[in-house]
Scaffold this motif. Sequence first.
Motif, PDB file in Angstrom:
ATOM      1  N   ASN A  52       2.607   0.131 -12.906  1.00 20.29           N
ATOM      2  CA  ASN A  52       1.891  -0.107 -11.620  1.00 20.29           C
ATOM      3  C   ASN A  52       0.790   0.539 -10.940  1.00 20.29           C
ATOM      4  OD1 ASN A  52       1.349  -2.569  -9.842  1.00 20.29           O
ATOM      5  ND2 ASN A  52       2.663  -1.474  -8.311  1.00 20.29           N
ATOM      6  N   PRO A 189      -2.393  -8.785 -11.274  1.00 24.18           N
ATOM      7  CA  PRO A 189      -1.307  -9.385 -10.192  1.00 24.18           C
ATOM      8  C   PRO A 189      -2.063 -10.406  -9.354  1.00 24.18           C
ATOM      9  CG  PRO A 189      -2.067  -7.382  -9.710  1.00 24.18           C
ATOM     10  CD  PRO A 189      -2.694  -7.562 -10.997  1.00 24.18           C
ATOM     11  N   ASP A 206       5.092 -10.162  -2.620  1.00 26.77           N
ATOM     12  CA  ASP A 206       6.125 -10.978  -3.562  1.00 26.77           C
ATOM     13  C   ASP A 206       5.206 -11.821  -4.444  1.00 26.77           C
ATOM     14  OD1 ASP A 206       8.219  -9.640  -2.517  1.00 26.77           O
ATOM     15  OD2 ASP A 206       8.702 -11.346  -1.354  1.00 26.77           O
ATOM     16  N   ALA A 209       3.732 -10.060  -7.293  1.00 28.36           N
ATOM     17  CA  ALA A 209       4.763  -9.741  -8.389  1.00 28.36           C
ATOM     18  C   ALA A 209       4.958 -10.867  -9.187  1.00 28.36           C
ATOM     19  CB  ALA A 209       5.975  -9.124  -7.717  1.00 28.36           C
TER      20      ALA A 209
END
Length: 242
Positions: A52, A189, A206, A209
């Motif tokens: 990431n 993402p 969130d 993710a």
Amino acid sequence: MKSAASQPLLSSRKEGLNPVFEQLDICSFESINKFAATVKTKYGGIDILCNNAGIAYKQASTAPDLEKSKVTMETNLIATKNATDAFLPLMKENGRICQVSSMAGILDWTLKDPKNPVRVRLLDPVLTEDDIMTIYSEYIDAVKQNDYTVFKKDSAYSFSKCLLTAHTRVMGPKVAADPRNLLMNCCCPGYVDTDMTSHKGPLTIDQGAVTPLMVCQLPAGSTNGEFYRESKHFDWENNKYF
């Protein structure tokens, strides 16, 4: 005062999780090797690797184009490749690898002309890692010479993600042939509300993710070397869902 690095740990512990922090600078071979040794000694290997780490210069940055191009490419592509090379031998059976790329690196956005010679080379079925590194060097040379005949100007971030996706595609068949039953894919993402996006993204962390986690948990027999967006398999070449 608690460090910024400790904040995610504290937040996760409030959710009943118990993450452990280990320092890693993917732009440093020494740091990569130290981290790999720590993981091998403490944990015996890796079940899931999610690459990431990455950077993007702000649009208002006054840094020279060459600096922005070199630093961005060396972080988002070269350092990520080096980290993957170091951690791949540590992957446990049925391990999963997720390269966090971006829709900014889709071919129709970075090299839109189907006849663009760099696009043609990236789609060559026999493309190799060395070929990708050659294209990277050509991009840096083009920035040095202010020659944007085949590359887009001010495209360091998007092109670094384009080459990262290409790297994932090249690695796919190699990973698929590994007897450990590994899977390696990449994803976008989404546009997330973070410091890097100057908090302009509509997605929470969130929510951002969700797709990487999905890629990290793909079932056995799933794709290798492919791109995912919004938790769905996405055609990197033709800019559409499969």
